[in-house]
Design a protein around this motif. Structure first.
Motif, PDB file in Angstrom:
ATOM      1  N   UNK A 145      -2.517  -8.521 -12.093  1.00 46.31           N
ATOM      2  CA  UNK A 145      -1.802  -8.339 -10.825  1.00 46.31           C
ATOM      3  C   UNK A 145      -2.561  -8.922  -9.626  1.00 46.31           C
ATOM      4  N   UNK A 146      -3.692  -9.573  -9.845  1.00 49.61           N
ATOM      5  CA  UNK A 146      -4.459 -10.132  -8.735  1.00 49.61           C
ATOM      6  C   UNK A 146      -3.632 -11.071  -7.844  1.00 49.61           C
ATOM      7  N   UNK A 147      -2.691 -11.876  -8.396  1.00 48.32           N
ATOM      8  CA  UNK A 147      -1.884 -12.719  -7.507  1.00 48.32           C
ATOM      9  C   UNK A 147      -1.011 -11.934  -6.528  1.00 48.32           C
ATOM     10  N   UNK A 148      -0.816 -10.639  -6.773  1.00 51.67           N
ATOM     11  CA  UNK A 148      -0.004  -9.832  -5.864  1.00 51.67           C
ATOM     12  C   UNK A 148      -0.833  -9.158  -4.779  1.00 51.67           C
ATOM     13  N   UNK A 149      -2.154  -9.280  -4.872  1.00 49.15           N
ATOM     14  CA  UNK A 149      -3.027  -8.535  -3.979  1.00 49.15           C
ATOM     15  C   UNK A 149      -3.290  -9.305  -2.694  1.00 49.15           C
ATOM     16  N   UNK A 150      -2.411  -9.106  -1.704  1.00 47.70           N
ATOM     17  CA  UNK A 150      -2.622  -9.686  -0.390  1.00 47.70           C
ATOM     18  C   UNK A 150      -3.710  -8.951   0.363  1.00 47.70           C
ATOM     19  N   UNK A 151      -4.046  -9.414   1.579  1.00 51.73           N
ATOM     20  CA  UNK A 151      -5.156  -8.824   2.339  1.00 51.73           C
ATOM     21  C   UNK A 151      -4.981  -7.331   2.604  1.00 51.73           C
ATOM     22  N   UNK A 152      -3.745  -6.892   2.825  1.00 46.56           N
ATOM     23  CA  UNK A 152      -3.501  -5.487   3.158  1.00 46.56           C
ATOM     24  C   UNK A 152      -2.935  -4.689   1.980  1.00 46.56           C
ATOM     25  N   UNK A 153      -2.868  -5.309   0.810  1.00 50.37           N
ATOM     26  CA  UNK A 153      -2.242  -4.639  -0.342  1.00 50.37           C
ATOM     27  C   UNK A 153      -3.043  -3.414  -0.763  1.00 50.37           C
ATOM     28  N   UNK A 154      -2.324  -2.401  -1.198  1.00 48.64           N
ATOM     29  CA  UNK A 154      -2.958  -1.197  -1.720  1.00 48.64           C
ATOM     30  C   UNK A 154      -2.266  -0.823  -3.029  1.00 48.64           C
ATOM     31  N   UNK A 155      -3.020  -0.259  -3.959  1.00 52.05           N
ATOM     32  CA  UNK A 155      -2.510   0.114  -5.276  1.00 52.05           C
ATOM     33  C   UNK A 155      -2.531   1.626  -5.404  1.00 52.05           C
ATOM     34  N   UNK A 156      -1.376   2.196  -5.738  1.00 50.39           N
ATOM     35  CA  UNK A 156      -1.256   3.632  -5.961  1.00 50.39           C
ATOM     36  C   UNK A 156      -1.084   3.880  -7.458  1.00 50.39           C
ATOM     37  N   UNK A 157      -2.106   4.461  -8.076  1.00 52.85           N
ATOM     38  CA  UNK A 157      -2.054   4.757  -9.503  1.00 52.85           C
ATOM     39  C   UNK A 157      -1.299   6.060  -9.732  1.00 52.85           C
ATOM     40  N   UNK A 158      -0.324   6.010 -10.649  1.00 49.94           N
ATOM     41  CA  UNK A 158       0.419   7.205 -11.061  1.00 49.94           C
ATOM     42  C   UNK A 158       0.253   7.422 -12.564  1.00 49.94           C
ATOM     43  N   UNK A 159      -0.949   7.206 -13.068  1.00 48.11           N
ATOM     44  CA  UNK A 159      -1.216   7.239 -14.501  1.00 48.11           C
ATOM     45  C   UNK A 159      -1.748   8.597 -14.944  1.00 48.11           C
ATOM     46  N   UNK A 160      -1.794   8.795 -16.252  1.00 48.75           N
ATOM     47  CA  UNK A 160      -2.470   9.951 -16.816  1.00 48.75           C
ATOM     48  C   UNK A 160      -3.983   9.749 -16.746  1.00 48.75           C
ATOM     49  N   UNK A 161      -4.699  10.820 -16.445  1.00 53.00           N
ATOM     50  CA  UNK A 161      -6.145  10.745 -16.482  1.00 53.00           C
ATOM     51  C   UNK A 161      -6.787  10.750 -15.104  1.00 53.00           C
ATOM     52  N   UNK A 162      -8.130  10.759 -15.104  1.00 53.90           N
ATOM     53  CA  UNK A 162      -8.899  10.832 -13.856  1.00 53.90           C
ATOM     54  C   UNK A 162      -9.908   9.702 -13.729  1.00 53.90           C
ATOM     55  N   UNK A 163      -9.846   8.718 -14.630  1.00 55.59           N
ATOM     56  CA  UNK A 163     -10.818   7.621 -14.596  1.00 55.59           C
ATOM     57  C   UNK A 163     -10.181   6.265 -14.297  1.00 55.59           C
ATOM     58  N   UNK A 164      -8.855   6.212 -14.205  1.00 52.78           N
ATOM     59  CA  UNK A 164      -8.183   4.922 -13.989  1.00 52.78           C
ATOM     60  C   UNK A 164      -8.521   4.301 -12.647  1.00 52.78           C
ATOM     61  N   UNK A 165      -8.640   5.127 -11.620  1.00 54.24           N
ATOM     62  CA  UNK A 165      -8.919   4.613 -10.285  1.00 54.24           C
ATOM     63  C   UNK A 165     -10.260   3.889 -10.232  1.00 54.24           C
ATOM     64  N   UNK A 166     -11.232   4.402 -10.957  1.00 61.53           N
ATOM     65  CA  UNK A 166     -12.536   3.739 -11.006  1.00 61.53           C
ATOM     66  C   UNK A 166     -12.424   2.369 -11.677  1.00 61.53           C
ATOM     67  N   UNK A 167     -11.657   2.289 -12.761  1.00 62.37           N
ATOM     68  CA  UNK A 167     -11.454   1.016 -13.446  1.00 62.37           C
ATOM     69  C   UNK A 167     -10.738   0.032 -12.523  1.00 62.37           C
ATOM     70  N   UNK A 168      -9.696   0.486 -11.844  1.00 67.13           N
ATOM     71  CA  UNK A 168      -8.984  -0.366 -10.897  1.00 67.13           C
ATOM     72  C   UNK A 168      -9.926  -0.867  -9.810  1.00 67.13           C
ATOM     73  N   UNK A 169     -10.746   0.024  -9.288  1.00 65.58           N
ATOM     74  CA  UNK A 169     -11.651  -0.338  -8.209  1.00 65.58           C
ATOM     75  C   UNK A 169     -12.632  -1.419  -8.590  1.00 65.58           C
ATOM     76  N   UNK A 170     -13.069  -1.420  -9.843  1.00 70.40           N
ATOM     77  CA  UNK A 170     -14.014  -2.457 -10.284  1.00 70.40           C
ATOM     78  C   UNK A 170     -13.369  -3.839 -10.284  1.00 70.40           C
ATOM     79  N   UNK A 171     -12.058  -3.896 -10.442  1.00 74.52           N
ATOM     80  CA  UNK A 171     -11.356  -5.180 -10.521  1.00 74.52           C
ATOM     81  C   UNK A 171     -10.881  -5.644  -9.150  1.00 74.52           C
ATOM     82  N   UNK A 172     -10.256  -4.756  -8.383  1.00 76.73           N
ATOM     83  CA  UNK A 172      -9.623  -5.175  -7.128  1.00 76.73           C
ATOM     84  C   UNK A 172     -10.353  -4.679  -5.890  1.00 76.73           C
ATOM     85  N   UNK A 173     -11.379  -3.845  -6.074  1.00 77.48           N
ATOM     86  CA  UNK A 173     -12.108  -3.276  -4.941  1.00 77.48           C
ATOM     87  C   UNK A 173     -11.685  -1.848  -4.696  1.00 77.48           C
TER      88      UNK A 173
END
Length: 306
Positions: free
Chosen positions: A87-115
């Motif tokens: 999804x990196x091509x969708x990440x504009x300067x002000x883009x934000x990602x809202x995770x609605x997944x199961x678990x408590x570790x997904x946000x950390x994984x997302x952060x390592x990829x997109x910040x």
């Protein structure tokens, strides 16, 4: 607001459908027969809150979508890193990602990829499935979203997202400390998924078997102690509340983990009982029950799963 739903299955398609119906510019990133059906016939939703059909913008290529303002991230936990890179091509300067997944570790994984500054924590309560391609069936009254900034506090961007979700008719709570509701839900789903998948039974027979119910309570207690070890302020009676809530579930209630096991699908055990064990190691909390369940279910992980 331009919004992309990354991993548009039942949950993503339902919320994305409500947002599109409310006039937002929504793209559905999906795959397989569900994607083909949405392209050809649009999205159909059956819900206690009202059925509707709507033409949608659907693709399997995030580059076709282009930069967006918001991504609703609803992929299975084991696909988090790969989907984040896609999804990196969708990440504009002000883009934000809202995770609605199961678990408590997904946000950390997302952060390592997109910040980490581009990630919001979130969860949802909604029973839904895709009984046939292009159709989402909402199976109960609840359709709630809770979200917030991971460092805590209320920001302008979070308020703007709240307004968009509420405009679409989605009951939404903006949390001051998102870790508490995240872990409150995780406490339940990790133990509920573990005990039903381990026993291959819905919650009814587990309740009726004292030894199984004791094991369920022990799994809840381990998860609670891990959360407290991480500094999450779950209430003192969190385990007791969850046990009481579990007494009111229908006898036939199955976890999605058990359903995936029955269908021979890949299992989210690394984000559930496996996460309890790993995080327990980090904070020095023993988790023998969660580790045992993880090992027992790992045997059933399809060999194609990396």
């Amino acid at each position: 607001m331009k919004i992309a739903v990354m991993g548009a299955g039942a949950i993503g398609s339902y919320f994305g459908g409500l947002l599109a119906r409310a006039g937002e510019d929504v793209w559905f990133v999906a795959r397989g027969p569900h994607l083909q059906a949405m392209r050809e016939k649009g999205l159909r939703v059956e819900s206690p809150h009202g059925d509707f059909s709507i033409p949608v913008q659907a693709t399997d290529d995030p580059a076709e979508v282009g930069p967006v303002d918001l991504v609703l991230f609803t992929v299975k936990s084991f696909d988090t890193e790969g989907a984040a890179r896609q999804m990196l091509p969708m990440m504009g300067p002000q883009a934000v990602v809202l995770s609605l997944q199961n678990g408590v570790t997904n946000e950390e994984v997302l952060g390592r990829v997109i910040g980490p500054d581009k990630v919001l924590g979130g969860l949802c309560y909604i029973p839904a499935d895709v009984p046939e391609p292009g159709l989402v069936k909402h199976n109960g009254p609840k359709r709630d979203i809770i979200f917030g900034e991971l460092p805590g506090g209320i920001t302008g961007r979070a308020r703007a997202i709240l307004a968009v979700l509420e405009k679409a008719g989605i009951p939404t709570t903006l949390a001051e400390d998102i870790r508490v509701p995240l872990w409150s839900k995780f406490l339940f789903i990790s133990a509920f998924s573990s005990i039903t998948a381990l026993t291959r039974m819905p919650i009814g027979p587990v309740r009726d078997t004292p030894e199984a119910w004791e094991l369920y309570a022990g799994l809840l207690e381990e998860c609670y102690l891990v959360a407290r070890g991480l500094g999450v302020n779950l209430p003192d009676n969190a385990v007791a509340q969850t046990l009481e809530m579990s007494k009111n579930w229908p006898d036939s209630a199955k976890s999605s983990l058990l359903q995936d096991l029955e269908k021979g699908k890949r299992l989210e055990i690394d984000a559930l009982c496996g996460a309890v064990a790993r995080l327990g190691d980090q904070v020095g909390v023993p988790t023998p029950l969660s580790r045992c369940v993880y090992g027992a279910l790992k045997v059933h992980q399809p060999k194609t799963a990396s």
